[in-house]
Design an enzyme around this catalytic site. Structure first.
Site, PDB file in Angstrom:
ATOM      1  N   HIS A   1      -9.095 -10.549  -1.507  1.00 52.25           N
ATOM      2  CA  HIS A   1      -9.010 -10.321  -0.058  1.00 52.25           C
ATOM      3  C   HIS A   1     -10.166 -11.133   0.528  1.00 52.25           C
ATOM      4  CE1 HIS A   1      -8.826  -7.502   3.590  1.00 52.25           C
ATOM      5  NE2 HIS A   1      -9.959  -8.169   3.764  1.00 52.25           N
TER       6      HIS A   1
ATOM      7  N   HIS B   1      -2.862 -12.570   1.424  1.00 55.80           N
ATOM      8  CA  HIS B   1      -2.611 -12.743   2.872  1.00 55.80           C
ATOM      9  C   HIS B   1      -3.370 -13.886   3.544  1.00 55.80           C
ATOM     10  CE1 HIS B   1      -6.149 -10.180   2.775  1.00 55.80           C
ATOM     11  NE2 HIS B   1      -5.460  -9.075   2.611  1.00 55.80           N
TER      12      HIS B   1
ATOM     13  N   HIS C   1       0.464   3.844   8.298  1.00 59.17           N
ATOM     14  CA  HIS C   1      -0.590   4.709   8.837  1.00 59.17           C
ATOM     15  C   HIS C   1       0.056   5.811   9.659  1.00 59.17           C
ATOM     16  CE1 HIS C   1      -4.077   2.363   7.665  1.00 59.17           C
ATOM     17  NE2 HIS C   1      -3.478   1.271   8.085  1.00 59.17           N
TER      18      HIS C   1
ATOM     19  N   ASP D   1       2.023  -6.814   2.392  1.00 59.22           N
ATOM     20  CA  ASP D   1       0.844  -6.053   2.839  1.00 59.22           C
ATOM     21  C   ASP D   1       1.285  -4.835   3.666  1.00 59.22           C
ATOM     22  OD1 ASP D   1      -1.745  -5.232   3.136  1.00 59.22           O
ATOM     23  OD2 ASP D   1      -2.367  -6.880   4.439  1.00 59.22           O
TER      24      ASP D   1
ATOM     25  N   HIS E   1       0.862  -1.185   0.000  1.00 61.42           N
ATOM     26  CA  HIS E   1       0.000   0.000   0.000  1.00 61.42           C
ATOM     27  C   HIS E   1       0.896   1.232   0.000  1.00 61.42           C
ATOM     28  CE1 HIS E   1      -3.712  -2.274   0.646  1.00 61.42           C
ATOM     29  NE2 HIS E   1      -2.981  -3.054   1.420  1.00 61.42           N
TER      30      HIS E   1
ATOM     31  N   ASN F   1      -6.441   0.488  -3.408  1.00 53.24           N
ATOM     32  CA  ASN F   1      -7.348   1.183  -2.478  1.00 53.24           C
ATOM     33  C   ASN F   1      -6.815   2.547  -2.054  1.00 53.24           C
ATOM     34  OD1 ASN F   1      -5.315   0.104  -0.893  1.00 53.24           O
ATOM     35  ND2 ASN F   1      -6.658  -0.277   0.865  1.00 53.24           N
TER      36      ASN F   1
END
Lengths: 428, 324
Positions: free
Chosen positions: A177, A230, A307, A303, A58, A90
């Protein structure tokens, strides 16, 4: 173009050899090489691996540039030994158009630290209602081959079937997912003994396994390629093993954190351990390791989910899901798989480079270290052991679950088509 | 006594008994005309309530005031908490104001644990109910009430009935009562028992009628009607028929057995009005005991010693100083 002569590297953990990187390829390979004018890289005691390929990253740009950008994410990737990362769709806006995927792909090229393969969304806006223009993304400059609504499950069986069928036209793969949404409403951690004690809503293994089983059956029915993101439970490993034994074209990935960490960590209520799918039990970890060792699980994918601190420095229920993983992936794999005797270095090269490149249909990556191959090379020192310092990161975020934990190994150098992105452990 | 009270599991048998015995002395203070002790004079207790609660907040407020602490109420509505301020920033604010103890009620399980262990505050943290996790002072007041009626709880049989899955009261009671040697039976439909309950120090039953004759106390838990929308049970009527405590069921209890409820009750759902108002019901007394137990907890956490405050009849200092 610069030349680098790597001296005395243990190629895939074997006998020491020299590698001459010239014009973006491995020009020579063997003992006692010499090259006038080439920069010498002393690789005594270092393992040489092909540049790592991540199927699941990500990068947060566009939309959440406070957490990560394509530049900082690819810098972190280079520090972890990666030469290609797949950027999940995303973002905000979602990468569900040709223009969207091209933007991310181009930002990766401009940065020059690591190739970025864009993942296209399966459905418009990840809403799970109608297919995004998968063909347009496949034909764009980004040449998308992996499609995923990651973060959300394509839970509608008809939509999943159509997506699997549709991407056959351009040899694509749907990366699922696997999370049955109704069984996981409000879910916070692995459902088990501990979730009941901690009063945190459970995310049961069956919610993953039910989707994995359904999708394997769908993929077999329509003759399509399925990739399971995952994988986190023993039951999923068993289902994938069964599906492969029946000839189903299914591949699977496991994250480094699911190979090492367990749900016990939730008892700290520290959201740095909050991730989706959640950390599972010791028994699941053992099954995932065994599955990766025997090839049931094809590859390791990080993954990597950065954040900002405010999304983790709070109550568990209010925190974001996800943990960083690019810079620690190889160390965790050494700890969980190599140092335990489950996987040798050629095995690591396959699970972290060869296999993910094949699944993502990436050409020029994931190749063996041989003369004529693109000079995507990692030099890795497996002999050191040190605590992870969250501040020592190229990422904009700090949500590593390994803070203060001792991990083995250290990426000394990463070469992307002959150009060093990392040298002496430092970004170039 | 440890620095925080986050979970009933934090308390070993001796610590739990110390709190309960101290609460006994505090209870005697409540029966006197002047209900105040100077024990926590100059100390600041903040009631930090992120979730609506009337009885628990008032109970902690009364407890702090009776010990002469400065009590500050900080509730979600109309405060910075409703304006999106984070738990961390609120905690830093309280720390800057010099709170000695923070009593926290929060809808997120583990929020008190975060407050105590994140380094945001130095004060003692008391969990006044967190999500579906724990409510340790409720368990203490329940144990206190049971001891008043049943004596030593060792070997006593306690039935806890209702929505165990979502109940912080049930979790704390199961842990504390096991520590005190009681035999706990959780009674609920299978949908309202947590996964992994077989590892708890309790037995479980789906059959209330079979459990009641063997119980010294029965504790009814609140059941939200909305649960039936998530298919935990078919209807409120069916729930009441199978798991509600009505007069007929109360008749199955031994003569000495008591009926408890942590409140707020839903009369007609988990408990009928005639049972709630019966002589066996100690529900109102639970509230009174709640103040005494919370006084004991605050006192022991903040005074840093195991000695009870001066509340005996022959020492009137407490009352007079409070009047001065």
């Amino acid at each position: 173009m610069s030349e680098h002569l790597i001296r005395g590297a243990s190629v895939l953990g074997g006998e020491p050899a020299d590698l001459l990187l010239r014009d973006g390829v491995i020009a020579e390979l063997g003992p006692g090489l010499s090259a006038a004018g080439a920069e010498i890289v002393d690789a005594d005691g270092l393992v040489a691996l092909p540049g790592l390929v991540d199927l699941h990253t990500h990068l947060r740009e566009p939309g959440r540039e406070d957490a990560e950008t394509v530049l900082t994410g690819t810098q972190a990737a280079a520090r972890g030994g990666f030469t290609t990362v797949h950027a999940m769709a995303n973002t905000e806006p979602v990468a569900d158009t040709a223009g969207g995927v091209e933007q991310v792909w181009r930002l990766g090229r401009e940065g020059g630290y690591c190739d970025v393969a864009a993942v296209g969304a399966v459905t418009v806006g990840l809403a799970g209602e109608r297919l995004a223009e998968l063909g347009a993304m496949a034909e764009s400059a980004a040449r998308v081959r992996v499609f995923s609504d990651d973060g959300k499950c394509v839970s509608d069986a008809v939509l999943m079937r159509r997506a699997l069928e549709y991407v056959k036209a351009f040899d694509g793969v749907v990366a699922q997912h696997a999370q049955e949404p109704r069984l996981t409403e409000g879910a916070q951690m692995n459902e088990g003994e501990l979730s009941g004690v901690l009063g945190l809503a459970g995310w049961p293994a069956v919610a993953e396994e039910a989707i994995v089983a359904r999708d394997c059956l769908l993929a077999a029915h329509v003759g399509s390629r399925l990739h399971v993101c995952h994988v986190s439970t023993k039951g999923s490993v068993d289902i994938v093993r069964w599906a492969k034994s029946r000839g189903c074209q299914v591949s699977a990935e496991v994250t480094p954190h699911h190979l090492l960490l367990t749900d016990e960590l939730a008892s700290t209520y520290d959201p740095v351990y909050k991730v989706n799918p959640p950390l599972r039990t010791r028994e699941d970890v053992e099954a995932l390791r065994a599955g990766l060792a025997d090839g049931t699980i094809d590859c390791v994918a990080t993954d990597h989910a950065p954040h900002p601190s405010e999304d983790k420095d709070c109550e568990w229920a209010n925190a974001a899901f996800g943990m960083m993983g690019l810079e620690t992936a190889l160390s965790v794999v050494q700890e969980a798989m190599v140092d335990t005797g489950l996987l040798d270095w050629p095995g690591v090269a396959d699970r972290m480079s060869g296999a993910p490149a094949r699944i993502g249909r990436i050409t020029g990556q994931g190749r063996s270290l041989e003369v004529g191959a693109p000079a995507n090379v990692v030099l890795y020192d497996p002999s050191v052991r040190r605590p992870v310092d969250p501040a020592d990161s190229a990422s904009l975020s700090r949500n590593t679950p390994y803070a203060e934990r001792e991990l083995p190994g250290h990426v000394v150098a990463t070469f992307l088509r002959g150009k060093p992105t990392v040298l002496d452990g430092k970004l170039q | 006594m440890k620095r925080h009270l986050l979970s009933a599991a934090d308390l070993d048998r001796d610590e739990a008994l110390l709190i309960l015995d101290t609460a006994g002395e505090m209870r005697s203070l409540a029966d006197r005309p002047i209900k105040k002790s100077p024990a926590l004079r100059g100390r600041t207790v903040v009631n930090l309530f992120f979730e609506d609660s009337t009885r628990t907040r008032i109970s902690f407020e009364a407890a702090g005031k009776r010990l002469s602490a400065d009590v500050i109420n900080f509730s979600a509505k109309g405060s910075s908490l409703s304006k999106g301020e984070s738990l961390k920033d609120t905690a830093l604010t309280l720390e800057a104001m010099g709170a000695d103890a923070v009593v926290i009620r929060h809808s997120a399980s583990g929020a008190p644990h975060r407050l105590a262990n994140s380094g945001w505050v130095r004060s003692s943290v008391v969990n006044a109910g967190d999500g579906t996790h724990e409510h340790p002072t409720q368990a203490l007041l329940d144990a206190f009430t049971m001891r008043r009626h049943l004596g030593d709880l060792d070997g006593r049989r306690i039935a806890i009935v209702g929505d165990v899955l979502h109940s912080r009261v049930a979790r704390s009671n199961a842990l504390l009562l096991a520590t005190l040697g009681a035999e706990v039976t959780l009674v609920a439909p299978p949908t309202l028992l947590p996964v992994g309950v077989e590892t708890w120090p309790v037995t479980t039953s789906y059959d209330l009628d079979a459990t009641l004759p063997k119980s010294d106390a029965v504790m009814m838990l609140r059941v939200q009607r909305e649960r039936m929308n998530a298919a935990f049970f078919p209807s409120a009527r069916e729930y009441s028929r199978r798991y509600g405590l009505d007069a007929r069921r109360m008749g199955l209890l031994d003569a000495h057995a008591i009926v408890m409820h942590p409140g707020p009750m839903i009369r007609g759902m988990e408990i009928s009005a005639d049972v709630a108002d019966s002589e066996r019901s100690v529900i109102v007394e639970q509230v009174t005991n709640g103040v005494a137990v919370r006084m004991a907890v605050l006192y022991l956490l903040l005074s840093g010693s195991g000695e009870a405050p001066e509340t005996s009849e022959n020492n009137t200092t407490a009352g007079t100083e409070a009047l001065a």
